[in-house]
Design a protein around this motif. Sequence first.
Motif, PDB file in Angstrom:
ATOM      1  N   UNK A 106       0.857  -1.185   0.000  1.00 17.61           N
ATOM      2  CA  UNK A 106       0.000   0.000   0.000  1.00 17.61           C
ATOM      3  C   UNK A 106       0.896   1.238   0.000  1.00 17.61           C
ATOM      4  N   UNK A 107       0.714   2.079  -1.005  1.00 21.27           N
ATOM      5  CA  UNK A 107       1.500   3.310  -1.127  1.00 21.27           C
ATOM      6  C   UNK A 107       0.560   4.511  -1.070  1.00 21.27           C
ATOM      7  N   UNK A 108       0.920   5.492  -0.252  1.00 22.41           N
ATOM      8  CA  UNK A 108       0.109   6.713  -0.160  1.00 22.41           C
ATOM      9  C   UNK A 108       1.007   7.925  -0.349  1.00 22.41           C
ATOM     10  N   UNK A 109       0.399   9.011  -0.835  1.00 20.65           N
ATOM     11  CA  UNK A 109       1.117  10.277  -0.975  1.00 20.65           C
ATOM     12  C   UNK A 109       0.145  11.402  -0.676  1.00 20.65           C
ATOM     13  N   UNK A 110       0.573  12.339   0.193  1.00 14.00           N
ATOM     14  CA  UNK A 110      -0.333  13.408   0.615  1.00 14.00           C
ATOM     15  C   UNK A 110       0.465  14.588   1.159  1.00 14.00           C
ATOM     16  N   UNK A 111      -0.184  15.786   1.125  1.00 13.01           N
ATOM     17  CA  UNK A 111      -1.520  16.070   0.594  1.00 13.01           C
ATOM     18  C   UNK A 111      -1.473  16.392  -0.896  1.00 13.01           C
ATOM     19  N   UNK A 112      -2.517  15.997  -1.605  1.00  8.31           N
ATOM     20  CA  UNK A 112      -2.529  16.172  -3.059  1.00  8.31           C
ATOM     21  C   UNK A 112      -2.623  17.629  -3.484  1.00  8.31           C
ATOM     22  N   UNK A 113      -3.258  18.465  -2.665  1.00 11.91           N
ATOM     23  CA  UNK A 113      -3.420  19.862  -3.070  1.00 11.91           C
ATOM     24  C   UNK A 113      -2.159  20.693  -2.819  1.00 11.91           C
ATOM     25  N   UNK A 114      -1.189  20.153  -2.108  1.00  8.95           N
ATOM     26  CA  UNK A 114       0.063  20.866  -1.861  1.00  8.95           C
ATOM     27  C   UNK A 114       1.213  19.928  -2.232  1.00  8.95           C
TER      28      UNK A 114
END
Length: 256
Positions: A106-114
């Motif tokens: 499971x790979x996550x990346x955040x925050x998308x708006x910044x």
Amino acid sequence: MRLFYSIILSTLFLCPVELHAMPTKITIRVKAKDAKFIGTAIGGAAVIVRDNLSGSILSQGVTAGGSGDTKIIMQTPLTRYQPQTDSTTAKYVAVVDVEEPTLVDVEVQAPLSRRGAAIKGTTQLWVIPGKDILGDGIIIELPGLILDILNPYTHQSLSEESFKNGVFVFRVNLVMLCGCPIATGGVWDANNFEVKAYLKKDGKVIGNYELNKTDVVNLYEGKLPSPVKGSYELTVHAFQNKGYNAGADRINFTVQ
């Protein structure tokens, strides 16, 4: 009779058992370190679930929902199995079709708006067909801060009039990775953050500066002395002394 049972058992073992894919839900949430969950208000977190063996994508999407209850997350001691979330807290529910126990990444990346402040995180887990992972689900915690230099803006050309009384006031906006506010005496107390800057010209540091918290939530400011004409690079970084989060931003500007 024994011969009969032997024939039946032999038949069972010789007959192939066909596996069928079974849709299985995995609740995935992304949480800012020493803060709340990353949801719609800050653009959400991108989520990709891959089969560890083949690398194929089983599910992908974006977390959506609120950042959660501040009192529960930040001010209530947690006990075993105590939920940190409710039905409105940001999540992404991946539905994967697996025929047998499958190790997934499971790979996550955040925050998308910044995207300039986005942090990537990963974990692994075994998915058992039909065994949904619900409730709080899988929580991936990301460290970091969102720091934006507001003034000067990128590639701004400053004139002599920009330096009042020989100084130029530069400002930055600083928030937690989930967008949670930083204020003096608040849940995320401005007194626990150090915000500093350095100025470069021709690749060399020519000055170091400390920024102070203003009366406005999230807003810090510092003062640059009037430099000579030319091109400059300003880097600002922040560090949370107790939560051990950090963030930075960098821009270029010119002086006429």
